[in-house]
Design a protein around this motif. Structure first.
Motif, PDB file in Angstrom:
ATOM      1  N   LYS A 183     -19.942  57.837  -4.601  1.00 28.38           N
ATOM      2  CA  LYS A 183     -20.049  57.578  -3.162  1.00 28.38           C
ATOM      3  C   LYS A 183     -21.390  57.000  -2.748  1.00 28.38           C
ATOM      4  O   LYS A 183     -21.723  57.013  -1.579  1.00 28.38           O
ATOM      5  CB  LYS A 183     -19.794  58.883  -2.397  1.00 28.38           C
ATOM      6  N   ILE A 212     -19.019  59.820   8.791  1.00 29.57           N
ATOM      7  CA  ILE A 212     -18.380  59.508   7.504  1.00 29.57           C
ATOM      8  C   ILE A 212     -19.268  58.655   6.603  1.00 29.57           C
ATOM      9  O   ILE A 212     -18.963  58.482   5.424  1.00 29.57           O
ATOM     10  CB  ILE A 212     -17.020  58.802   7.688  1.00 29.57           C
ATOM     11  N   ASP A 265     -18.660  58.948   2.813  1.00 29.35           N
ATOM     12  CA  ASP A 265     -17.857  60.070   2.371  1.00 29.35           C
ATOM     13  C   ASP A 265     -16.384  59.664   2.320  1.00 29.35           C
ATOM     14  O   ASP A 265     -15.644  60.105   1.454  1.00 29.35           O
ATOM     15  CB  ASP A 265     -18.056  61.252   3.321  1.00 29.35           C
ATOM     16  N   SER A 266     -15.964  58.834   3.249  1.00 27.31           N
ATOM     17  CA  SER A 266     -14.578  58.374   3.324  1.00 27.31           C
ATOM     18  C   SER A 266     -14.534  57.091   4.147  1.00 27.31           C
ATOM     19  O   SER A 266     -15.519  56.718   4.776  1.00 27.31           O
ATOM     20  CB  SER A 266     -13.688  59.446   3.949  1.00 27.31           C
ATOM     21  N   TYR A 267     -13.400  56.433   4.132  1.00 30.27           N
ATOM     22  CA  TYR A 267     -13.184  55.197   4.892  1.00 30.27           C
ATOM     23  C   TYR A 267     -14.265  54.151   4.608  1.00 30.27           C
ATOM     24  O   TYR A 267     -14.738  53.457   5.498  1.00 30.27           O
ATOM     25  CB  TYR A 267     -13.114  55.473   6.404  1.00 30.27           C
ATOM     26  N   CYS A 268     -14.667  54.030   3.341  1.00 28.52           N
ATOM     27  CA  CYS A 268     -15.793  53.151   3.027  1.00 28.52           C
ATOM     28  C   CYS A 268     -15.476  51.685   3.280  1.00 28.52           C
ATOM     29  O   CYS A 268     -16.347  50.945   3.724  1.00 28.52           O
ATOM     30  CB  CYS A 268     -16.298  53.375   1.610  1.00 28.52           C
ATOM     31  N   TYR A 284     -14.454  52.881  -6.048  1.00 28.81           N
ATOM     32  CA  TYR A 284     -13.875  52.299  -4.838  1.00 28.81           C
ATOM     33  C   TYR A 284     -14.366  50.889  -4.610  1.00 28.81           C
ATOM     34  O   TYR A 284     -13.692  50.081  -4.006  1.00 28.81           O
ATOM     35  CB  TYR A 284     -14.169  53.176  -3.629  1.00 28.81           C
TER      36      TYR A 284
END
Length: 124
Positions: free
Chosen positions: A26, A63, A85-88, A117
């Protein structure tokens, strides 16, 4: 996405950022090795005229965070942390559009091999 300019806001991000920085899936380069180093980077960028801290929120929940600086004369920008952390992909897209529109800069960043990712694709 919103810019974080206050020292206390930047300092509050330290734990969130340091936690993500330790997760190779991340984070981007450079890696911040200590909480103090991460906090100093956040505060420095929050106060600078040629750097910024951007917070990314989804439904008012943090995020992601990006710290970066730019050199206007050279038309370039460098990230000093890019953490989601998310929705990159969504967050990175907003960030790249902002850089393209507001700063009109080429930008540079690197990420961990483990960051599968690979959401940080260049769109300038």
């Amino acid at each position: 996405m919103r810019q974080i300019k206050e020292e206390d806001q930047a300092a509050q991000l330290t734990e969130f950022c340091f936690h993500l920085c330790r997760d190779k899936t991340k984070t981007s380069y450079p890696l911040h090795k200590t909480r103090k180093e991460m906090e100093e980077e956040l505060i420095k960028c929050a106060h600078s005229q040629t750097a910024a801290v951007m917070g990314f929120y989804r439904n008012e929940i943090l995020i992601g965070v990006c710290t970066f600086y730019w050199i206007v004369q050279e038309g370039c920008l460098q990230t000093t942390s890019l953490l989601f952390d998310s929705y990159c992909k969504e967050g990175a897209g907003l960030l790249f559009d902002y850089w393209k529109k507001e700063l009109q800069s080429a930008f540079y960043y690197g990420f961990q091999v483990e960051n599968k990712y690979r959401c940080y694709e260049c769109r300038v």
